[in-house]
Design a protein around this motif. Structure first.
Motif, short mmCIF file in Angstrom:
data_model
loop_
_atom_site.label_atom_id
_atom_site.label_comp_id
_atom_site.label_asym_id
_atom_site.label_seq_id
_atom_site.Cartn_x
_atom_site.Cartn_y
_atom_site.Cartn_z
N ILE A 15 0.83 -1.19 0.00
CA ILE A 15 0.00 0.00 0.00
C ILE A 15 0.87 1.25 0.00
O ILE A 15 1.93 1.31 0.62
CB ILE A 15 -0.95 0.00 1.22
CG1 ILE A 15 -2.01 1.11 1.09
CG2 ILE A 15 -0.18 0.10 2.53
CD1 ILE A 15 -3.11 1.02 2.14
N PHE A 16 0.44 2.25 -0.75
CA PHE A 16 1.11 3.56 -0.69
C PHE A 16 0.95 4.13 0.71
O PHE A 16 -0.10 4.00 1.34
CB PHE A 16 0.47 4.53 -1.68
CG PHE A 16 0.88 4.35 -3.11
CD1 PHE A 16 2.17 4.67 -3.53
CD2 PHE A 16 -0.04 3.88 -4.05
CE1 PHE A 16 2.53 4.51 -4.87
CE2 PHE A 16 0.33 3.73 -5.39
CZ PHE A 16 1.62 4.04 -5.80
N LEU A 17 1.99 4.79 1.19
CA LEU A 17 1.91 5.38 2.53
C LEU A 17 0.77 6.39 2.62
O LEU A 17 0.10 6.49 3.66
CB LEU A 17 3.23 6.06 2.90
CG LEU A 17 3.27 6.58 4.35
CD1 LEU A 17 3.44 5.42 5.33
CD2 LEU A 17 4.39 7.59 4.54
N LEU A 51 6.57 2.08 10.79
CA LEU A 51 6.09 0.80 10.29
C LEU A 51 7.20 -0.23 10.21
O LEU A 51 8.28 0.04 9.70
CB LEU A 51 5.48 1.00 8.89
CG LEU A 51 4.28 1.95 8.89
CD1 LEU A 51 4.21 2.71 7.58
CD2 LEU A 51 3.00 1.20 9.15
N ASP A 52 6.89 -1.42 10.73
CA ASP A 52 7.80 -2.55 10.58
C ASP A 52 7.56 -3.27 9.26
O ASP A 52 8.45 -3.95 8.73
CB ASP A 52 7.62 -3.54 11.73
CG ASP A 52 7.99 -2.92 13.08
OD1 ASP A 52 8.99 -2.17 13.12
OD2 ASP A 52 7.29 -3.18 14.06
N GLU A 53 6.36 -3.11 8.73
CA GLU A 53 5.96 -3.80 7.50
C GLU A 53 4.79 -3.06 6.89
O GLU A 53 3.93 -2.53 7.61
CB GLU A 53 5.56 -5.24 7.84
CG GLU A 53 5.19 -6.11 6.67
CD GLU A 53 4.78 -7.51 7.10
OE1 GLU A 53 4.17 -8.21 6.28
OE2 GLU A 53 5.07 -7.89 8.26
N MET A 54 4.74 -2.99 5.56
CA MET A 54 3.62 -2.36 4.88
C MET A 54 2.63 -3.43 4.43
O MET A 54 3.03 -4.47 3.88
CB MET A 54 4.11 -1.58 3.66
CG MET A 54 4.93 -0.35 4.01
SD MET A 54 3.97 0.93 4.84
CE MET A 54 3.15 1.69 3.46
N LEU A 59 10.46 2.65 3.52
CA LEU A 59 10.19 3.73 4.46
C LEU A 59 9.85 3.13 5.83
O LEU A 59 8.97 2.29 5.95
CB LEU A 59 9.04 4.60 3.97
CG LEU A 59 8.85 5.92 4.69
CD1 LEU A 59 8.29 6.97 3.73
CD2 LEU A 59 7.89 5.77 5.86
N GLN A 60 10.58 3.55 6.84
CA GLN A 60 10.35 3.05 8.20
C GLN A 60 9.57 4.03 9.06
O GLN A 60 8.71 3.63 9.84
CB GLN A 60 11.70 2.75 8.87
CG GLN A 60 11.56 2.15 10.27
CD GLN A 60 12.90 1.94 10.93
OE1 GLN A 60 13.63 2.89 11.22
NE2 GLN A 60 13.25 0.67 11.13
N PHE A 93 14.49 5.95 5.97
CA PHE A 93 14.41 4.77 5.13
C PHE A 93 15.40 3.73 5.65
O PHE A 93 16.45 4.07 6.21
CB PHE A 93 14.78 5.09 3.68
CG PHE A 93 13.82 6.00 2.98
CD1 PHE A 93 12.65 5.51 2.41
CD2 PHE A 93 14.09 7.36 2.86
CE1 PHE A 93 11.77 6.34 1.75
CE2 PHE A 93 13.21 8.21 2.19
CZ PHE A 93 12.05 7.70 1.63
N VAL A 94 15.06 2.45 5.47
CA VAL A 94 15.98 1.36 5.78
C VAL A 94 16.11 0.48 4.54
O VAL A 94 15.18 0.40 3.72
CB VAL A 94 15.51 0.53 6.99
CG1 VAL A 94 15.56 1.35 8.26
CG2 VAL A 94 14.11 -0.01 6.75
#
Length: 263
Positions: free
Chosen positions: A25-27, A68-71, A200-201, A260-261
């Motif tokens: 999903i888009f942020l 977020l850890d996951e999207m 993105l984190q 970002f990670v």
């Protein structure tokens, strides 16, 4: 009047056309789900937009954080839990948790809201509205294990990377540029190749002033650490020579910090 639960839970389907090239999903759309949950929660409890619009008041977003850890992926069914953590005279803080039906946590969010008079655009006393009804829904026991909003500072080294012309689809029901639209414009500063190798984190954004249709947005970027960027959005109004004048004409609209990670 019987009180509802302090925490509201709202289900959403991650629609495929709201997802990016990686099927996540888009942020911006995820942010919309959080803001919709806030709207549903406040309306059901009597201090939302449905009531406020009748007395010429509204909620405006002041700060917003998502970590977020996951999207979520396309067709995932997610639940957004939301609750009011604190209320002061002019601001209230609201938290979010994003999970699936099994209880897996995707991440959390924090937000700060102000109530304004829609005629004067000035802040009003939240505690005076409906005899302070919102204070009956303060929830302090539910954890939100992410840091509050981080202060964003840019140096003179920040560079203008993009100029955005605001149009019809940028404008929301309050008549100004939608808060999530800024997030989308900011994330467009990086290309597909970057997003193929980076996730993105965390996204922190503070809204400073309103902008309106026809304003030209100048996006300034500074990399402050590996994978961490600060972005400042400045506006020029159509009256300032169609946005062609010097930077002295610019007025700040919002600023954010992004982490970002590597994937």
């Amino acid at each position: 009047m019987d009180l509802l639960s302090k925490i509201g839970s709202y289900d959403f389907l991650v629609e495929p056309f709201h997802c990016d090239f990686s099927n996540h999903i888009f942020l911006g759309h995820l942010g919309n789900h959080l803001l919709n949950a806030a709207d549903f929660h406040s309306n059901e409890r009597g201090y939302g937009m449905d009531y406020l619009n009748t007395v010429h008041k509204t909620w405006v977003l002041s700060r917003f954080v998502m970590e977020l850890d996951e999207m979520p992926l396309a067709y995932d069914r997610i639940t957004v839990d939301t609750w009011v953590e604190n209320v002061m005279k002019f601001f209230t803080s609201r938290n979010y948790a994003i999970r699936d039906k099994s209880g897996k946590r995707y991440g959390y969010g924090r937000s700060i809201w102000a109530m304004i008079d829609t005629d004067t655009r000035q802040p009003v006393d939240i505690l005076a509205e409906r005899d302070g009804l919102i204070t009956k829904y303060i929830e302090t026991d539910e954890p939100c294990p992410i840091e509050p909003f981080k202060r964003v500072k840019l140096s003179k080294a920040a560079e203008c990377r993009r100029i955005v012309e605001t149009r019809y689809s940028d404008v929301d029901v309050n008549g100004h540029i939608n808060s999530v639209k800024y997030i989308e414009h900011i994330l467009d500063l990086w290309g597909l190749d970057f997003y193929r190798t980076n996730r993105l984190q965390r996204f922190d954004i503070a809204y400073v002033a309103e902008s309106h249709c026809g304003d030209r947005l100048h996006l300034f970027v500074e990399e402050v650490a590996e994978g961490e960027f600060c972005v400042q959005v400045m506006k020029q109004t159509p009256e300032s020579d169609a946005g062609q004048k010097a930077d002295a004409e610019l007025k700040e609209v919002c600023r954010c910090k992004i982490k970002f990670v590597a994937k």
